[in-house]
Design an enzyme around this catalytic site. Structure first.
Site, PDB file in Angstrom:
ATOM      1  N   THR A  55       0.848  -1.185   0.000  1.00  0.00           N
ATOM      2  CA  THR A  55       0.000   0.000   0.000  1.00  0.00           C
ATOM      3  C   THR A  55       0.887   1.240   0.000  1.00  0.00           C
ATOM      4  O   THR A  55       1.922   1.277   0.671  1.00  0.00           O
ATOM      5  CB  THR A  55      -0.954   0.010   1.215  1.00  0.00           C
ATOM      6  OG1 THR A  55      -1.773   1.189   1.179  1.00  0.00           O
ATOM      7  CG2 THR A  55      -0.203  -0.015   2.528  1.00  0.00           C
TER       8      THR A  55
ATOM      9  N   HIS B 222       2.355 -11.579  14.229  1.00  0.00           N
ATOM     10  CA  HIS B 222       3.386 -12.108  15.128  1.00  0.00           C
ATOM     11  C   HIS B 222       3.070 -13.529  15.604  1.00  0.00           C
ATOM     12  O   HIS B 222       3.913 -14.182  16.233  1.00  0.00           O
ATOM     13  CB  HIS B 222       3.514 -11.178  16.341  1.00  0.00           C
ATOM     14  CG  HIS B 222       4.900 -11.145  16.923  1.00  0.00           C
ATOM     15  ND1 HIS B 222       5.901 -12.022  16.533  1.00  0.00           N
ATOM     16  CD2 HIS B 222       5.471 -10.359  17.862  1.00  0.00           C
ATOM     17  CE1 HIS B 222       6.997 -11.758  17.197  1.00  0.00           C
ATOM     18  NE2 HIS B 222       6.768 -10.752  18.031  1.00  0.00           N
TER      19      HIS B 222
END
Length: 416
Positions: A335, A387
């Site tokens: 993006t 994560h």
């Protein structure tokens, strides 16, 4: 005999939509293959066409939420088309416009406000910009004028400064006293579109369902800027398009994914799916919200192939012609908030992907180069990652690989 107009199946995950606009009125005679409505879903906007000719009877209104397979109108095939006499009468009542160059008579073209053959987006641009769709060459089906055609016509016509006389100075034209708006005009309320609602749900879900973390770095864009400046003319001459920055970022991401495959994975329940392909999503901003078309097999495309795909998908997205298949299956997303001036951000994951790269504005800043302070074009980079399956070491290594590829783009060409 009446034929039902049914909301078609648009994809496995799409179950409903909202009728954004009817291009015909109840009781109108429609021709086969004529676009009669626009349907907005949580992913795409599609056009509905008449399968037969006849008089249409509407059973749903603009703004209604309708289900896939629902009947929203019927078309009476037994109804006769308007007679030639009535058409001639209407034609006779229309004023004639003389061509100054040829002296021949031409029928006056209908204005944007009276035409039902154009979409609401086209009518809105026509009203706001005083541009008659009849004067614009259409690129849509059967020569239909699209929103993209209108925007191109606006960009091609002379600027306001050239065509309008100079305005009076402030001394010549006294300013009217400011008026406070009535209480009812201080705010407006409108229903969220399916696309905007879906975007909101996905963004909230991404933050709630993933252990999202972001790591940052910066890249010196000198080498890429010099490369583009040196070969831009040759690139345009050969490929017909400009060499942009995004293709370098896509290739850099692919190379980094190949070296750090842990980023190219996703969680499905209690399993980890490892992807061995490189379909990269590129975020595109449209009037209706953010869309992420997916460029397939980027590891097999050169810079020109990537640039052409980006241009094609961006055009389709902004003209409302994007298909559901164009938005599915990506393994990683890029993006670019820099085109709007963003200096730094923490991009949100595009679930179920495990990584997203945020590009930002290029700014000249003093940096240390071999013990000397130099002014270089620098860009902050940000990678958000899940994560749960991506460790910090993998994320940092991935971003360093992207940085190295950007600062030495010959690595992309040599695959080293």
């Amino acid at each position: 005999m009446a034929t039902e107009v049914i909301v078609p199946t648009l994809g496995e995950s799409i179950t409903s939509g909202i009728i954004a606009a009817w291009n015909v009125q109840d009781g109108d005679y429609v021709e086969k293959d004529q676009v009669i409505y626009e349907l907005e879903t949580d992913k795409i906007t599609s056009e509905g066409i008449a399968e037969v000719s006849g008089v249409v009877s509407l059973s749903a209104s603009e703004g209604d939420e309708v289900e896939i397979g629902q009947v929203i109108a019927t078309i009476d095939e037994s109804a006769e088309a308007p007679s030639d006499n009535s058409e001639k009468k209407e034609s006779a009542e229309e004023p004639e416009v003389k061509s100054e160059e040829s002296g021949e008579s031409e029928e006056a073209k209908p204005s944007a406000e009276s035409s039902d053959a154009v979409s609401p987006a086209v009518r809105r641009i026509a009203a706001e910009e005083d541009l008659d769709p009849a004067s614009v060459e259409g690129s849509g089906k059967a020569g239909r004028v699209t929103k993209g055609d209108m925007l191109k016509a606006l960009s091609d016509r002379p600027s306001v400064k050239e065509s309008k006389p100079a305005k009076k100075t402030a001394a010549e034209t006294p300013k009217p006293a400011a008026k406070s708006k009535p209480a009812g005009e201080r705010t407006t309320r409108k229903r969220m579109t399916p696309l905007r609602k879906k975007i909101a749900e996905r963004l909230v879900s991404a933050q709630q369902d993933a252990a999202m973390l972001t790591t940052f770095n910066e890249a010196d864009m000198t080498a890429i800027k010099e490369l583009r400046a040196k070969y831009q003319d040759s690139f345009v001459k050969k490929h017909g398009i400009k060499l942009g920055f995004m293709s370098f970022f896509v290739k850099a991401v692919v190379q980094a994914l190949q070296e750090v495959p842990g980023i190219n994975a996703q969680i499905d329940g209690d399993e980890i799916i490892q992807n061995h392909y490189f379909d990269i999503g590129v975020a595109v901003s449209t009037e209706k919200g953010l869309m992420v078309p997916v460029i397939r097999d980027c590891d097999q495309l050169n810079l020109a192939g990537i640039e052409k795909s980006i241009i094609e998908y961006a055009k389709k997205a902004r003209e409302g012609k994007i298909q559901i298949d164009d938005l599915q299956g990506g393994v990683f997303t890029i993006t670019n908030g820099g085109i709007f001036g963003s200096m730094l951000s923490t991009p949100i994951l595009n679930a179920p992907q495990s990584g997203i790269l945020g590009m930002h504005a290029i700014q000249e800043r003093p940096v240390a180069v071999k013990g000397q302070v130099e002014i270089r074009p620098m860009m902050y980079l940000a990678v958000s990652y899940d994560h749960r399956i991506v460790d910090g070491k993998e994320a940092v290594t991935f971003l360093v690989k992207v940085k190295e590829a950007l600062e030495d783009p010959t690595r992309l060409l040599l695959d080293v």
